[in-house]
Design a protein around this motif. Structure first.
Motif, PDB file in Angstrom:
ATOM      1  N   LEU A  10       0.824  -1.213   0.000  1.00  0.00           N
ATOM      2  CA  LEU A  10       0.000   0.000   0.000  1.00  0.00           C
ATOM      3  C   LEU A  10       0.860   1.265   0.000  1.00  0.00           C
ATOM      4  CD1 LEU A  10      -2.838  -1.006   2.486  1.00  0.00           C
ATOM      5  CD2 LEU A  10      -2.994  -0.747  -0.003  1.00  0.00           C
ATOM      6  N   ILE A  11       1.932   1.247   0.763  1.00  0.00           N
ATOM      7  CA  ILE A  11       2.838   2.409   0.793  1.00  0.00           C
ATOM      8  C   ILE A  11       3.513   2.595  -0.557  1.00  0.00           C
ATOM      9  CG2 ILE A  11       4.978   3.287   1.811  1.00  0.00           C
ATOM     10  CD1 ILE A  11       4.032   1.978   4.474  1.00  0.00           C
ATOM     11  N   ILE A  12       3.957   1.495  -1.164  1.00  0.00           N
ATOM     12  CA  ILE A  12       4.593   1.581  -2.486  1.00  0.00           C
ATOM     13  C   ILE A  12       3.616   2.135  -3.507  1.00  0.00           C
ATOM     14  CG2 ILE A  12       5.542   0.222  -4.391  1.00  0.00           C
ATOM     15  CD1 ILE A  12       6.760  -1.630  -2.235  1.00  0.00           C
ATOM     16  N   VAL A  84       3.569  -9.986  -4.203  1.00  0.00           N
ATOM     17  CA  VAL A  84       2.192  -9.778  -4.679  1.00  0.00           C
ATOM     18  C   VAL A  84       1.750 -10.885  -5.628  1.00  0.00           C
ATOM     19  CG1 VAL A  84       2.147  -7.280  -4.346  1.00  0.00           C
ATOM     20  CG2 VAL A  84       2.904  -8.203  -6.536  1.00  0.00           C
ATOM     21  N   HIS A  85       2.692 -11.538  -6.307  1.00  0.00           N
ATOM     22  CA  HIS A  85       2.340 -12.608  -7.238  1.00  0.00           C
ATOM     23  C   HIS A  85       2.332 -13.987  -6.564  1.00  0.00           C
ATOM     24  CE1 HIS A  85       2.447  -9.747 -10.470  1.00  0.00           C
ATOM     25  NE2 HIS A  85       3.668  -9.387 -10.115  1.00  0.00           N
ATOM     26  N   GLU A  86       2.958 -14.091  -5.399  1.00  0.00           N
ATOM     27  CA  GLU A  86       3.057 -15.376  -4.715  1.00  0.00           C
ATOM     28  C   GLU A  86       2.014 -15.562  -3.618  1.00  0.00           C
ATOM     29  OE1 GLU A  86       7.029 -15.477  -3.246  1.00  0.00           O
ATOM     30  OE2 GLU A  86       7.912 -15.605  -5.235  1.00  0.00           O
ATOM     31  N   THR A  87       1.516 -14.478  -3.056  1.00  0.00           N
ATOM     32  CA  THR A  87       0.589 -14.580  -1.939  1.00  0.00           C
ATOM     33  C   THR A  87      -0.821 -14.939  -2.395  1.00  0.00           C
ATOM     34  OG1 THR A  87      -0.247 -13.449   0.018  1.00  0.00           O
ATOM     35  CG2 THR A  87       0.005 -12.123  -1.962  1.00  0.00           C
ATOM     36  N   ARG A  88      -1.586 -15.476  -1.471  1.00  0.00           N
ATOM     37  CA  ARG A  88      -2.983 -15.800  -1.744  1.00  0.00           C
ATOM     38  C   ARG A  88      -3.899 -14.788  -1.054  1.00  0.00           C
ATOM     39  NH1 ARG A  88      -2.152 -20.403  -4.215  1.00  0.00           N
ATOM     40  NH2 ARG A  88      -0.898 -22.062  -3.387  1.00  0.00           N
ATOM     41  N   ILE A  89      -3.331 -13.684  -0.637  1.00  0.00           N
ATOM     42  CA  ILE A  89      -4.102 -12.678   0.097  1.00  0.00           C
ATOM     43  C   ILE A  89      -5.047 -11.893  -0.812  1.00  0.00           C
ATOM     44  CG2 ILE A  89      -2.570 -10.666  -0.014  1.00  0.00           C
ATOM     45  CD1 ILE A  89      -2.937 -10.353   2.975  1.00  0.00           C
ATOM     46  N   THR A  94      -6.221 -10.728  -8.478  1.00  0.00           N
ATOM     47  CA  THR A  94      -6.219  -9.262  -8.613  1.00  0.00           C
ATOM     48  C   THR A  94      -5.068  -8.660  -7.810  1.00  0.00           C
ATOM     49  OG1 THR A  94      -7.734  -9.068  -6.750  1.00  0.00           O
ATOM     50  CG2 THR A  94      -8.711  -9.097  -8.973  1.00  0.00           C
ATOM     51  N   SER A  95      -3.893  -9.164  -8.030  1.00  0.00           N
ATOM     52  CA  SER A  95      -2.743  -8.632  -7.291  1.00  0.00           C
ATOM     53  C   SER A  95      -2.438  -7.217  -7.775  1.00  0.00           C
ATOM     54  CB  SER A  95      -1.529  -9.533  -7.471  1.00  0.00           C
ATOM     55  OG  SER A  95      -1.183  -9.621  -8.822  1.00  0.00           O
ATOM     56  N   PRO A  96      -2.011  -6.358  -6.863  1.00  0.00           N
ATOM     57  CA  PRO A  96      -1.715  -4.975  -7.240  1.00  0.00           C
ATOM     58  C   PRO A  96      -0.572  -4.892  -8.242  1.00  0.00           C
ATOM     59  CG  PRO A  96      -1.477  -5.312  -4.869  1.00  0.00           C
ATOM     60  CD  PRO A  96      -1.771  -6.629  -5.481  1.00  0.00           C
ATOM     61  N   CYS A  97      -0.620  -3.876  -9.045  1.00  0.00           N
ATOM     62  CA  CYS A  97       0.436  -3.640 -10.027  1.00  0.00           C
ATOM     63  C   CYS A  97       1.463  -2.684  -9.413  1.00  0.00           C
ATOM     64  CB  CYS A  97      -0.158  -3.045 -11.296  1.00  0.00           C
ATOM     65  SG  CYS A  97       1.073  -2.755 -12.576  1.00  0.00           S
ATOM     66  N   LEU A  98       2.685  -3.157  -9.285  1.00  0.00           N
ATOM     67  CA  LEU A  98       3.765  -2.334  -8.748  1.00  0.00           C
ATOM     68  C   LEU A  98       4.825  -2.156  -9.824  1.00  0.00           C
ATOM     69  CD1 LEU A  98       4.253  -4.005  -5.244  1.00  0.00           C
ATOM     70  CD2 LEU A  98       2.922  -1.975  -5.796  1.00  0.00           C
ATOM     71  N   GLU A  99       5.231  -0.919 -10.039  1.00  0.00           N
ATOM     72  CA  GLU A  99       6.297  -0.650 -11.003  1.00  0.00           C
ATOM     73  C   GLU A  99       7.631  -1.055 -10.406  1.00  0.00           C
ATOM     74  OE1 GLU A  99       6.713   2.997 -13.444  1.00  0.00           O
ATOM     75  OE2 GLU A  99       4.911   3.567 -12.334  1.00  0.00           O
ATOM     76  N   GLN A 100       8.471  -1.647 -11.228  1.00  0.00           N
ATOM     77  CA  GLN A 100       9.825  -1.963 -10.797  1.00  0.00           C
ATOM     78  C   GLN A 100      10.799  -1.051 -11.514  1.00  0.00           C
ATOM     79  OE1 GLN A 100       9.909  -6.518 -10.956  1.00  0.00           O
ATOM     80  NE2 GLN A 100      11.323  -5.908  -9.339  1.00  0.00           N
TER      81      GLN A 100
END
Length: 154
Positions: A10-12, A84-89, A94-100
């Motif tokens: 969420l912070i990211i 975000v891609h490994e968790t089942r949370i 619908t895992s969040p999209c984070l820029e790398q």
């Protein structure tokens, strides 16, 4: 641990969305505050200016790196970009999209961030030393100004 990771995500997301215009500045600050620069740039420079500050730089480098390794060993936290891609949370894929960015594409455990710990320690030492120096210069100039003003009134 999932709660900690989801808070980090969420912070990211907040930083990537609301501070996008500061991206180049934040990358610059991160590179300048890189702990690797302590030994090659900051320590020699600050040690010539002040042995106390130079010594603090070395201790900060050693202690923050040591603590980071201990915390990584205890927490063994995944990097948020992978987590975000490994968790089942997150339901229904619908895992969040984070820029790398190049600075975030490192291997190994990422929580806690050694880069953030080291950079913040380096910046704290440098900024506090610079503020102390400018405060002393300001006090000296105020004393000199007062002396000169006292001479004129005699």
């Amino acid at each position: 641990m999932d709660l900690l990771h989801s808070s980090g995500v969420l912070i990211i997301q907040y930083l990537q969305k609301d501070y996008r215009s500061y991206q180049s500045f934040l990358n610059f600050m991160s590179h300048v505050g890189d702990p690797r620069n302590i030994f090659s740039i900051y320590f020699p420079l600050w040690f010539q200016i002040s042995r106390v500050v130079g010594t603090k730089m070395i201790w900060v480098a050693v202690i923050s790196d040591w603590l980071n390794l201990i915390f990584k060993w205890i927490l063994f936290g995944h990097r948020p970009y992978w987590w975000v891609h490994e968790t089942r949370i997150y339901p229904n894929q619908t895992s969040p999209c984070l820029e790398q960015f190049p600075i975030t594409c490192e291997t190994g455990p990422g929580s806690p961030s050694g880069h953030a710990m080291g950079s913040s320690c380096v910046w704290y030492i440098m900024v506090s030393a610079a503020l102390r120096y400018t405060a002393r210069q300001k006090d000296k100039s105020a004393i000199n100004l007062h002396r000169h003003a006292g001479c004129r009134s005699i």
